[in-house]
Design an enzyme around this catalytic site. Structure first.
Site, PDB file in Angstrom:
ATOM      1  N   GLY A  73      10.348  36.296 -31.345  1.00 46.97           N
ATOM      2  CA  GLY A  73       9.152  36.150 -32.189  1.00 46.97           C
ATOM      3  C   GLY A  73       8.506  34.805 -31.943  1.00 46.97           C
ATOM      4  CG  ASN A  74       4.728  34.087 -32.325  1.00 46.84           C
ATOM      5  OD1 ASN A  74       4.164  33.880 -33.384  1.00 46.84           O
ATOM      6  ND2 ASN A  74       4.493  35.173 -31.572  1.00 46.84           N
ATOM      7  CE1 TYR A  75       9.569  28.122 -35.249  1.00 45.70           C
ATOM      8  CE2 TYR A  75       8.534  27.078 -33.348  1.00 45.70           C
ATOM      9  CZ  TYR A  75       9.650  27.307 -34.130  1.00 45.70           C
ATOM     10  OH  TYR A  75      10.834  26.727 -33.818  1.00 45.70           O
TER      11      TYR A  75
END
Ligand code: CTP
Length: 402
Positions: free
Chosen positions: A208-210
């Protein structure tokens, strides 16, 4: 556009309160129904009799009328208002608004208001530039309030600087143009992607990412407030839209996001791609948890995810508008314009990771909007709510030209 609008005019105790009589007169002349709310100190600067005579309504100042016990409901007032304007807003009132210190009728009404709030500060220049005032105004901006910046000039103290309340004519204009553009997207269907995508590795792990989704959700709220019919295709986030009419479709992976977008794109007039879509996904998703000791999995094989913006760009019909985002660390403008052309976008919003306060997991953003002809507009660092307003303004301009 002020005709028939319900406006709560909050007056706090500063010398500029005398100008508020003119503001009230202008609003009433333009056809607005105005309810004046005064702090106890405001009455030292201008009388409630003047304001009730000009508004045609008794001024509200206390929580109840002392001799009859009649209760003045700040909740009802907050719901009645189409807009609230606080002019002048003193340093003390701004501090109370920023921190929820609900010790007078003006602040309780502000805290109950569902409508947009405009704040016209007025104070001496040293108070204006004090870090606490600067921080409190920042807080008010981050809550989505509209700050009508004070002008520079001679102040009541005879000092010269920033702190004069904006002239009543200009405040009335700000309100008028706000209502004017409020319905600027009426009848338009807007599709927005937001948040990250999660690409499953096994039942408990993902890539995933932030991305927090804040920018996309702010754009969805803003488009809905301007009258659009909004579908928000969202990756996993912990926020909700503020506007009740936004239709959220929750997805997890890039493939799911693409499917949801494809089912809504044909009927959309505008699509805004704010999602931070994972570029790659694991080639294989295990249906059981990978074990540290048993599984000797050293590498995860990845496959490219679909490019949602490019897929919609290839399907775009004349008259449809497609807006993308670019988050870059280097060669920002070249990369952004390259993306715009590759994905057949009509506009790309660039945020640079080099600017402190811009990008992922912040409440602020600093953007530039780039167009296919190479033109671009740069904006200062603002709250994501204000940035959403700038982006929707730019989209509205493109719609008018289309
Ligand atoms: N985008 C998309 N689908 C993808 C990747 C990106 O819809 N699989 C959209 C984003 O929502 C954004 C724009 O394309 O509006 C640019 O995203 P970005 O990640 O900067 O672009 P990439 O093409 O992935 O380029 P990069 O090589 O910089 O990662």
């Amino acid at each position: 556009m002020l005709k028939g609008k319900h406006i709560v005019l909050g007056i706090s105790g500063g010398i500029a309160a005398y100008k508020t009589a003119t503001l009230l007169r202008l609003l009433v002349k333009a056809g607005a129904e105005v309810q004046v709310v005064m702090t106890p100190n405001a009455k030292e600067f201008i009388t409630p009799v003047t304001m009730s005579a000009l508004s045609g309504k008794p001024v509200v100042s206390e929580f109840f009328t002392a001799n009859t016990g009649e209760w003045h409901s700040h909740v009802d007032l907050g719901l009645w208002a189409d807009a609230m304007i606080i002019a002048p807003a003193t340093a003390s009132t701004i501090a109370k608004m920023a921190n929820g210190v609900a010790d007078n009728m003006l602040i309780t009404t502000y805290l109950s208001a569902k409508a947009p709030v405009f704040v016209a500060p007025a104070m001496d220049l040293d108070m204006m530039r004090h870090p606490s005032t600067v921080r409190n105004l920042e807080l008010l901006r981050s809550y989505g309030n509209h700050i009508i910046e004070p002008a520079e000039g001679e102040l009541a103290s005879h000092l010269v600087g920033k702190g004069r309340m904006e002239e009543p004519e200009n405040i009335a204009k700000v309100l008028d143009s706000f209502f004017d553009c409020q319905q600027s997207l009426k009848g338009k269907k807007v599709l927005i992607t937001a948040g990250p995508t999660y690409e499953k590795i096994d039942p408990v792990r993902f890539i995933g990412n932030y991305s927090s989704g804040k920018m996309g959700y702010a754009i969805a709220d803003c488009a809905a407030a301007r009258g659009a019919d909004v579908t928000l295709v969202s990756g996993p986030v912990s926020i909700k839209p503020q506007h009740p009419s936004v239709n959220v479709i929750s997805v997890e992976s890039a493939k799911e996001m693409l499917q949801a977008c494809l089912s809504h794109f044909a009927e959309s007039d505008i699509a805004v791609m704010t999602a931070a879509v994972a570029d790659y996904a694991p080639a294989e998703v295990l249906d059981r948890k990978i074990k540290r000791e048993k599984d000797s999995l050293g590498t995860i094989n990845l496959v490219k995810n679909p490019d949602i913006a490019a897929t919609l760009g290839a399907e775009k019909r004349p008259g449809q508008l497609l807006v993308g985002f670019a988050l870059e660390t280097d060669h920002e403008f070249e990369n952004a314009v390259d993306k715009l052309r590759r994905k057949n976008l009509d506009m790309i919003v660039l945020n640079s990771l080099r600017v402190p306060g811009a990008g992922f997991r912040t409440d602020t953003n600093q953007i530039s909007i780039c167009y296919p002809d190479g033109n671009r507009t740069d904006f200062p660092l603002k709250s994501k709510t204000e940035v959403a307003g700038d982006i929707i303004d730019a989209i509205t301009c493109l719609c008018e030209k289309a």
